[in-house]
Motif scaffolding. Sequence first.
Motif, PDB file in Angstrom:
ATOM      1  N   GLY A 233       2.500   2.744  -1.389  1.00  0.00           N
ATOM      2  CA  GLY A 233       3.759   2.561  -2.300  1.00  0.00           C
ATOM      3  C   GLY A 233       4.354   3.977  -2.794  1.00  0.00           C
ATOM      4  N   SER A 234       3.664   5.136  -2.638  1.00  0.00           N
ATOM      5  CA  SER A 234       4.233   6.550  -3.334  1.00  0.00           C
ATOM      6  C   SER A 234       5.472   6.582  -2.326  1.00  0.00           C
ATOM      7  N   ASP A 235       5.598   6.193  -1.051  1.00  0.00           N
ATOM      8  CA  ASP A 235       6.758   6.385  -0.457  1.00  0.00           C
ATOM      9  C   ASP A 235       8.121   5.698  -1.120  1.00  0.00           C
TER      10      ASP A 235
ATOM     11  N   ARG B  43       0.159  -1.025  -1.154  1.00  0.00           N
ATOM     12  CA  ARG B  43      -0.639   0.121  -0.617  1.00  0.00           C
ATOM     13  C   ARG B  43       0.588   1.027   0.217  1.00  0.00           C
TER      14      ARG B  43
ATOM     15  N   PHE C 104       3.307   5.680  -6.446  1.00  0.00           N
ATOM     16  CA  PHE C 104       2.506   4.263  -6.573  1.00  0.00           C
ATOM     17  C   PHE C 104       2.603   3.488  -7.550  1.00  0.00           C
TER      18      PHE C 104
ATOM     19  N   GLU D 239      -3.243   8.760  -8.320  1.00  0.00           N
ATOM     20  CA  GLU D 239      -1.833   9.477  -8.196  1.00  0.00           C
ATOM     21  C   GLU D 239      -1.558  10.236  -9.694  1.00  0.00           C
TER      22      GLU D 239
ATOM     23  N   LYS E 250     -10.315   7.148   0.951  1.00  0.00           N
ATOM     24  CA  LYS E 250      -9.435   7.858   0.212  1.00  0.00           C
ATOM     25  C   LYS E 250      -9.738   7.629  -1.190  1.00  0.00           C
TER      26      LYS E 250
ATOM     27  N   ALA F  44      -2.222  10.059  -4.094  1.00  0.00           N
ATOM     28  CA  ALA F  44      -3.575  10.485  -4.475  1.00  0.00           C
ATOM     29  C   ALA F  44      -4.336  11.217  -3.061  1.00  0.00           C
TER      30      ALA F  44
ATOM     31  N   THR G 259      -7.891   6.429  -3.598  1.00  0.00           N
ATOM     32  CA  THR G 259      -7.472   5.009  -4.047  1.00  0.00           C
ATOM     33  C   THR G 259      -8.657   3.877  -3.799  1.00  0.00           C
TER      34      THR G 259
HETATM   35  N1  ASP Z   1      -2.748   6.088  -2.942  1.00  0.00           N
HETATM   36  C1  ASP Z   1      -2.084   4.685  -2.512  1.00  0.00           C
HETATM   37  C2  ASP Z   1      -2.765   4.127  -1.354  1.00  0.00           C
HETATM   38  O1  ASP Z   1      -3.660   4.708  -0.538  1.00  0.00           O
HETATM   39  C3  ASP Z   1      -0.468   4.892  -2.310  1.00  0.00           C
HETATM   40  C4  ASP Z   1      -0.058   5.953  -1.343  1.00  0.00           C
HETATM   41  O2  ASP Z   1      -0.642   6.807  -1.029  1.00  0.00           O
HETATM   42  O3  ASP Z   1       1.009   5.960  -0.980  1.00  0.00           O
HETATM   43  O4  ASP Z   1      -2.227   3.169  -0.683  1.00  0.00           O
END
Ligand code: ASP
Length: 439
Positions: free
Chosen positions: A185-187, A183, A169, A115, A48, A38, A50
């Motif tokens: 988690g997109s990784d 948090r 995510f 996301e 952010k 995101a 999120t």
């Molecule tokens: N947007 C989510 C976060 O801020 C996931 C990520 O960016 O990986 O935690």
Amino acid sequence: MRKVVKFGGSSLADAGQFKKVADIIRSDPSRMYVVPSAPGKRFPADTKVTDMLIRAYDLAVAGGDVGKQLDLIRARYDAIVEGLGMNYDLDGEFEEIARVLREDPALDYTASRGEYLNGKIMSSYLGLPFIDAYDVIFFNEEGNLNSYKTEKVMAQRLAQTERAVIPGFYGQGKDGKVKTFSRGGSDITGSIVAGAAKADAYENWTDVSGFLVADPRIIRNPVAIHTITYRELRELSYMGASVLHEDAIFPVRSKGIPINIRNTNRPDDEGTWIVESTARKAKYTITGIAGKKGFCAVLISKSMMNSEIGFGRKVLQAFEENHISFEHMPSGIDTMTIVVHESEFIDKEQRVVSTIHRLSQPDSIEIESGLALIAVVGRGMRATRGTAARIFSALAHARVNIRMIDQGSSELNIIIGVANEDFETAIRAIYAIFVDTQL
Ligand code: ASP
């Protein structure tokens, strides 16, 4: 060649960053699957998306003004869409989010929309198909990733399309509701896609040129790490070095897919390669230094402990019974030290002491607080003599008193305990002896 590319929030914070991302994707045709986060912070004091969404959920639950909060989020996306010169209508999407927040607010669903929307915009901007993570990532009843089902469904879906955008995510919970990872988690999503696509590399694009040998808040302009093994990374992340979500290693590790950490703002930098194993000698004996403050050491002494079978088990049982996990356990002939997080331990300390007495009848128990641990990690240490000596002499010269030493049997790391107040001085001294002197 097939690559999966994940872009973090700072890489997608505004239209300017989106354009850089598009250039990166277009410059290499092997970058086939794109996993966006995101929108993150555009400047340090920014919020952010999120976090803005989580706030919208909190407001919905508390009966606050959700509409105003959603307008603020909408403004972030409108600015991106306009900045990219796109004609993309977000009305329907925001109406749906508002409806869910009104009728049946759910935290994970709300948080995941950052996301989701970024994925939609990116797929339209790049002209690539969109795959909703909800359809290809699955969690089990306990809320953990169902890797078996995920890999199967994801691989089938990817086989139908050469290229795609898959938002990071989140996925689908066992109850059919949207569920997010923790948090950052997109990784993990990127890693899962790379595993299922049998990619040759997983590029993780962020705002730093890879892992640095030491924390830049302590060392000015530390050098970057070119190659690091999964195991070294695990040691360093455990000790606080954070660039990548810890759970992002597993899906690619089991398939031998390397992770390349890259900088969206400096795309020509090679970044850091995270690999299973390498013949590449690290430039320095050490690969990295990381550490954390706030530990306690519980020192247990008992004469003739060395010959008492089961003593260690009883001591550890005392920690287990009190639900405290221990971090390290250096031991001597008649002593055993258990290092724990002060925050986990402090409220239970007297209970732990009495349990140890009851179970193992030691001669004495001493508790030391205010301990910082520093991990000096490097695959090169195994083949080099004198690493420990260099660390200790560097610390002695810097007048840092070493309160604990623990070398793992893998010879991959040496853990040093120092007083909290000596933490930064110690890291600077170790960095100087291994890296600066050789520059
Ligand atoms: N947007 C989510 C976060 O801020 C996931 C990520 O960016 O990986 O935690």
